[in-house]
Design an enzyme around this catalytic site. Structure first.
Site: not given
Ligand code: FAD
Length: 290
Positions: A16, A48-49, A51, A107-109, A175
């Site tokens: 990555e 990556t992209y 947040a 989703r992003g942080d 993660q």
């Molecule tokens: P979600 O899937 O939306 O999850 C976030 C929270 O919501 C979790 O607690 C989950 O349980 C809950 N949830 C999920 N789906 C639903 C639903 N349908 N209904 C209700 N609750 C739900 N960040 C960046 O900004 N840019 C990147 O390029 C990036 N790359 C990453 C790559 C990897 C492999 C990983 C593990 C993380 C990466 N992140 C990146 C960090 C990531 O954006 C954060 O961890 C963020 O807080 C959550 O993203 P997510 O896509 O898991 O979100």
């Protein structure tokens, strides 16, 4: 090539990278790093992209370079949180035009204080995955061996992981973690509730003691006591620390492969030396078992 197709036939090795904040020298340096990473023959390189969504153009450009200049499968990350449907459509069309078939839906942080506006259009990765369906990308998603920091329980997080699969994700990347037992628990529980997609473990060699606190704060990943002790004892000896971090990552990877992991995704922090050091220590493993 589609990552889910590769995973049907072999284990994957992937790296990555993240786009530089500014163009110019930072970008040139990253392109040189990508060339070096390509020489290690990964199955894909992900980019990556931000947040905040501000560097989306960089993500596409870097993904394009990976795919069409370095000739490695690119996995472009997209975060739905800061994006509008128009932005996502624009990105998706450009990625398609450049021949990029793989997208990691995230989703992003959420930036503190901007939570509501942040996820105005795509509240979760699931919404983004559904929105991207007509584009026919191979979609991946993130998952969390120790649970996502916002989630009320591990079980609730697993159910949300299942929703990601139902919305189109055909592989997952975890993660980072330093205790493999969390990964094994995640895989067991995921299979128990019917998640069938490959779950690729994400490993970040911890070669810099300064990153320990950041890792705990940003991702909630626990660092096992024996590893933590070694890091603390040798914190003032960077070269020793690097050896410890690399060897620990190597140990994790060998254990994961022996337990049937479908590949390994290395968070190399744009550092080709780290990737090369891991790959040379594991040359036979990657040659014979991947
Ligand atoms: P979600 O899937 O939306 O999850 C976030 C929270 O919501 C979790 O607690 C989950 O349980 C809950 N949830 C999920 N789906 C639903 C639903 N349908 N209904 C209700 N609750 C739900 N960040 C960046 O900004 N840019 C990147 O390029 C990036 N790359 C990453 C790559 C990897 C492999 C990983 C593990 C993380 C990466 N992140 C990146 C960090 C990531 O954006 C954060 O961890 C963020 O807080 C959550 O993203 P997510 O896509 O898991 O979100």
């Amino acid at each position: 090539m589609r990552i889910d197709e590769i995973l049907k036939h072999k284990r994957t090795l992937s790296f990555e990278v993240f786009p530089p904040k500014k163009g110019g020298e930072g970008k040139e340096k990253l392109l040189a790093t990508i060339d070096e990473l390509a020489g290690l023959r990964p199955d894909f390189i992900s980019v990556t992209y931000g947040a905040g969504g501000s560097n989306s153009k960089n993500t596409v450009e870097i993904a394009d370079y990976i795919q069409n200049s370095a000739h490695v499968n690119a996995l472009a990350h997209i975060t739905g949180g800061p994006s509008s449907p128009e932005t996502v459509d624009g990105l998706a069309r450009t990625l398609k035009e450049r021949g990029i078939e793989n997208v990691l839906c995230l989703r992003g942080d959420k930036p503190v204080g901007y939570e509501a506006e942040y996820c105005k259009y795509f509240a979760h990765a699931t919404d983004l995955a559904e929105y991207l369906t007509p584009y026919h990308f191979t979609l991946g998603a993130a998952c969390y061996p120790e649970g996502h920091v916002e989630c009320a329980s591990l079980y609730a997080d697993l159910i949300n992981m299942k929703k990601k699969e139902e919305c189109g994700a055909t592989f997952f990347i975890t993660q980072l973690f330093y205790d493999n037992t969390y990964y094994y628990r995640l895989v067991n529980e995921a299979r128990r509730i019917g998640i069938v997609s490959p779950i690729i473990p994400g490993i970040m060699p911890l070669v810099n003691p300064k990153n320990i606190r950041r890792i705990k704060e940003m991702c909630g990943s626990a660092i096992p006591l024996n590893f933590r002790n070694m890091i603390e004892i040798y914190a003032e000896h960077p070269a020793v620390m690097e050896e410890i971090g690399l060897n620990y990552a190597v140990y994790q990877i060998i254990d994961l492969i022996a337990m049937g992991a479908p590949g390994v995704h290395l968070y190399v922090m744009n550092n080709a030396n780290t990737a090369r050091a891991v790959c040379s220590r594991l040359e036979k493993v990657f040659d014979e078992l991947f």
